[in-house]
Each structure stands twice: as C-alpha cells, then as structure tokens.
Design an enzyme around this catalytic site. Structure first.
Site, PDB file in Angstrom:
ATOM      1  N   TYR A 333       0.820  -1.203   0.000  1.00 12.17           N
ATOM      2  CA  TYR A 333       0.000   0.000   0.000  1.00 12.17           C
ATOM      3  C   TYR A 333       0.861   1.262   0.000  1.00 12.17           C
ATOM      4  CZ  TYR A 333      -4.361   2.524   0.764  1.00 12.17           C
ATOM      5  OH  TYR A 333      -5.450   3.334   0.597  1.00 12.17           O
ATOM      6  N   TYR A 337       3.828   5.182  -2.653  1.00  8.15           N
ATOM      7  CA  TYR A 337       4.145   6.520  -2.166  1.00  8.15           C
ATOM      8  C   TYR A 337       5.649   6.693  -1.965  1.00  8.15           C
ATOM      9  CZ  TYR A 337      -0.862   6.855  -1.411  1.00  8.15           C
ATOM     10  OH  TYR A 337      -2.222   6.877  -1.601  1.00  8.15           O
TER      11      TYR A 337
END
Length: 500
Positions: A333, A337
C-alpha cells in the site's frame, strides 16, 4: 538567468490573460522588489552568484581584519546580512564566542549556500503566487526549480569525480564511486526503505497488530491553487516551508498525545506535494486492535483542529483507512508513495491512468524528478520512521563482515539479522527508545592500533566537529565498524587523465 526569465514571462502572460496587463505590470514590480536585494539579484545565473559571493566574503574578511573589537565586527556584518535578508550564523555563540560565526561569514562557500537556498525558494514561491504550479501547468514545482536541481546534481557529480579518497593502506577511490554505494543512491535508498517497511509489517503480524493508513492535509489557506489551476481565494500567501512546519507541529502534538495515552505504535511517515506544491503527509502505522479507535480520535482531533469545519467533508483534511490484509499488504500500500518520492515506480493512481502515470495523469518518471526537486528546494524531509530501533545501528552492522568465530553476543545476533535484511528480527533484538540493546560509539579520532581516542577534530570555522562514528557498543561488548581513515584530495589534471 534564463529559467527565472521564463518564469517571469509565463507569470506575466498568465496574469494579463486572467486579469489585465495593469495587474501583470504590478506583479512585475512586486517581483522586482522580491528579487532585488541591494546589489544582489536573485535572477542571476550561478556564475554571477559565485562571483558576488566571493566579493561579500572578502568584504567580511576585511571587516574582521580592520576592526579589533569583536562586537564592532559583528555589528558591521549584521548590517551587511540585513540588506539581503540573511541570518547571522550564531548557533554556537554561547560556547565559542563569535569567532566561528564570523569565519562562516568570511567564507565564500557559506555565502553560496545561503544565496542559492534563498534564490531557489524565493523564485519558487513567486511561481506559486502567480499560479504557475498546479496540475494543468507546472505540477508540484516550477520548471525553474527542476532545472536548478538538475544543474546542482551536475555540479555535485563533477565535484565528486574530481575528489580522490585514500585510506591508510593505500586504497584509492573517487568519491563518485563511493557515493554510488551509499543510501544517497536512489535504488539503495528505496530498497532499504522497503526492507524496513516489510520488516515492520512482519513484526506487526507476529504481535497481532493491525495497520492503519492516515493522510493529513493542510487547511485551505495553505493551498495557492485548486485543481485545474483555479486560484484559491482563501490562500493567504503561506509558503511551502510554512505549510510543512504546520504539519510538523500537528504531528508533534499527535505523538505527545499518543504517548500520554500509552499507545505503542510503529511505522513510517511520507511527505509529498499536492499538485500546487503544498505538502501533505501519509502515515502508515501499526497498532494494537483495541487502540485503533482512540488512535483515530487523536489523529483526527489534531489534524482538524485548525480551521475546523471549513470543509463539508472532513476526509479532505484527514482520511483514515484500515489496512485489509485480504486486499493487499501494508507494504504494498505504501510502496507506491515511497517510490513516487524516489524513482517513480508504482505511482499512485496507476489503476486509473495506467502504470506509467501519476495520480494527475502525468508521466511517472518526470513527476518523480519534480517531486525530488520540490523536496530539495524547500528542505523537506520526505521519509521518517515512527518508533522502532535506530537505522544508523542497522547500517553500521551491515558494514561488518562475518566473524572468524561467531559469538553468541548481542552484537553478533544483531549483525546476523542486519546481514540477512531481517528488520523484524532486528527490531525484536534491539528494542526501541533509549533502552536499545546497541548504541553508536563515537570518537573525535581514534588510533586503530591502540584504541586510544585522540584530540578533537575542529571544522574549518574553528568549532569542534561532531564526533564521527567509529563503532558500536552494548551488552558489555564493543566493535569497531569503521577501520579506515580516509584522506580526500582534489585530483590534478594529470591524475584525472590516467583515471579516465
């Protein structure tokens, strides 16, 4: 400076088109006030800046040589710095007097650092104020900032290729070769972060903890531009640095409240820009299931405290997502980023735009370059570990080779965990906080034959340098991790030709 000229031209035409040429002319007058500081022009190219910095350094050196009273020297230098909105470097005045600070102000390199930072941030904020930085224009940061960062990297690479490091046994390496082996190398940096993140997830699974993903966004007044390049009427001129300081203060209050509540957490924080350059933070954190509700309450309270209720949807300011292992790992997840802020792989929004685009539909590789330039320009720390053991100890352990006779001591156990890239095992062995099993050993200088600590090393400004790392200590054990003493010298022209 061509980049600044293009920024001025683009801003002028944008303001003239949206409002009028009268407004555009007024904006140019304001820009001149911002860019001109006495005889310093922030629109200069780097060669002009270098020449100017040498003159100012020589001027201060002349003052120091002319005035015998230190107080008079400081007063004269303060007058010079005030003209250019630069701060006097008085961080250690109480310990060492004004001598080191005056030597900094007499140093050409010190002036270069101050002016380059001032130049980069002032021009970037000017571009933001003219609404050039947004998803439909120059996303994340201006073209000028990207080009400045590229030029800076070229300068740094050229310098490293001209410096040669030699140790006490005669081994020689170019600093450019050694730099590729450090975490400054994007691939190594990304790999290490992913190893640590995966290790935290494994540790959380073994302890029955769950993952939470939070996003904290600044209030509307910190954003210069809305999606699509529409000016934000609520923006009050806050800079990117000031916006990030707001997030730092919010997070410090959150961590204090979490500690008071006795909630143990660990994970990572990632800072990245919105399309207009205003930062927001992503936080992936692991916590006991019974503490999730209280943890969310604390985060949402402080994240929404300032200008509470300005949004119809609080999720625009604070969003909380529970990590569902059945839908994907926590590491997966946050990987997008982390990658977005380093090398561009696995950008967010891939499922919407395709894997080669970021969330706003821009090419992932060019966006990664722009994000890195944004962080460098504004001096923003992109990644921060929350909880867990010291990564410096981890890196020092990975310097050690396998011992001739493996010992069961704590250092060897931690070394094996680090050598096998097992961050979860390393966390269990080390613990966290002040009671970690191993500590960094520092010394100003050390005689490797006798182990004797030698006299302190002073930097070029006459201040004692920070004691360098020499090894690790803990559990009545000691080990030296840095066996070599390196001497760095600039290569002569003849040596350069031989090495190439």
């Amino acid at each position: 400076m061509p980049g600044v000229a293009k920024t001025l031209e683009a801003g002028y035409m944008k303001i003239a088109k949206r409002y009028s040429y009268v407004h555009a002319n007024r904006a140019l007058v304001d820009a001149e006030k911002t860019l001109i500081r006495g005889d310093l022009n922030l629109a200069w190219d780097d060669e002009q800046v270098v020449r100017w910095c040498k003159k100012r350094a020589d001027e201060v050196a002349h003052i120091v040589a002319t005035f015998s009273c230190e107080a008079s020297q400081v007063m004269q230098v303060l007058k010079i710095l005030a003209v250019y909105d630069l701060e006097f470097p008085d961080r250690q005045v109480d310990l060492f007097g004004y001598g080191p600070a005056l030597r900094r102000c007499s140093c050409e390199q010190w002036w270069r650092r101050q002016v380059r930072v001032l130049q980069a941030r002032e021009v970037e904020e000017m571009a933001r104020s003219w609404r050039l930085v947004h998803d439909k224009g120059q996303i994340y940061c201006s073209h000028n900032t990207v080009n400045r960062r590229r030029a800076q990297k070229v300068r740094n690479a050229k310098l490293l290729s001209q410096l040669n490091a030699t140790n006490q046994v005669g081994q020689e390496y170019l600093l450019s070769e050694l730099a590729d082996l450090q975490v400054s190398n994007p691939k190594i940096r990304r790999s290490e972060l992913m190893v640590r993140m995966r290790g935290f997830e494994d540790l959380a699974e073994s302890q029955g903890k769950v993952g939470e993903f939070y996003t904290i966004t600044c209030p509307s007044k910190y954003h210069s531009t809305k999606i699509g390049g529409i000016p934000n009427g609520k923006w009050n001129g806050v800079t990117v640095r000031e916006a990030n300081d707001y997030l730092v203060n919010v997070f410090s209050r959150i961590r204090a409240a979490v500690d008071r509540a006795g909630i143990e957490t660990f994970g990572f924080r990632v800072a990245e820009p919105n399309h207009d350059g205003c930062p927001h933070w992503h936080i992936l954190i692991f916590v006991d299931p019974g503490s999730v509700g209280e943890l969310r309450r604390i985060y949402s309270h402080y994240a929404l405290k300032e200008d509470y209720g300005e949004w119809e949807k609080p999720a625009n300011r604070f969003e909380a997502i529970a990590i569902d292992p059945e839908r994907g790992s926590a590491t997966g997840y946050i990987a997008k980023y982390i990658s977005k802020n380093i090398d561009g792989d696995q950008f967010p929004g891939a499922e919407r735009f395709g894997r080669d685009c970021d969330f706003y539909g821009h090419d992932k590789d060019s966006s990664a370059v722009r994000v890195a330039a944004w962080a460098a320009c504004h001096g923003i720390r992109q990644f921060q570990q929350i909880g867990g053991p010291s990564v410096t100890v981890w890196r020092e352990l990975r310097r050690l080779s396998e011992p001739d006779s493996p010992a069961p001591g704590m250092i060897e156990q931690c070394r094996q965990a680090a050598d096998s890239a097992n961050w979860a095992a390393f966390c269990v062995l080390m613990g966290s906080g002040r009671g970690q099993a191993l500590q960094i050993a520092r010394a100003a200088d050390i005689d490797h034959a006798t182990g004797e600590c030698l006299s302190p090393v002073y930097n070029r400004y006459g201040e004692p340098a920070v004691d360098r790392i020499v090894g690790l200590t803990g559990d009545c054990e000691k080990v030296i991790t840095r066996l070599w003493t390196w001497t760095v010298e600039r290569l002569t022209t003849a040596v350069k030709q031989v090495k190439t």
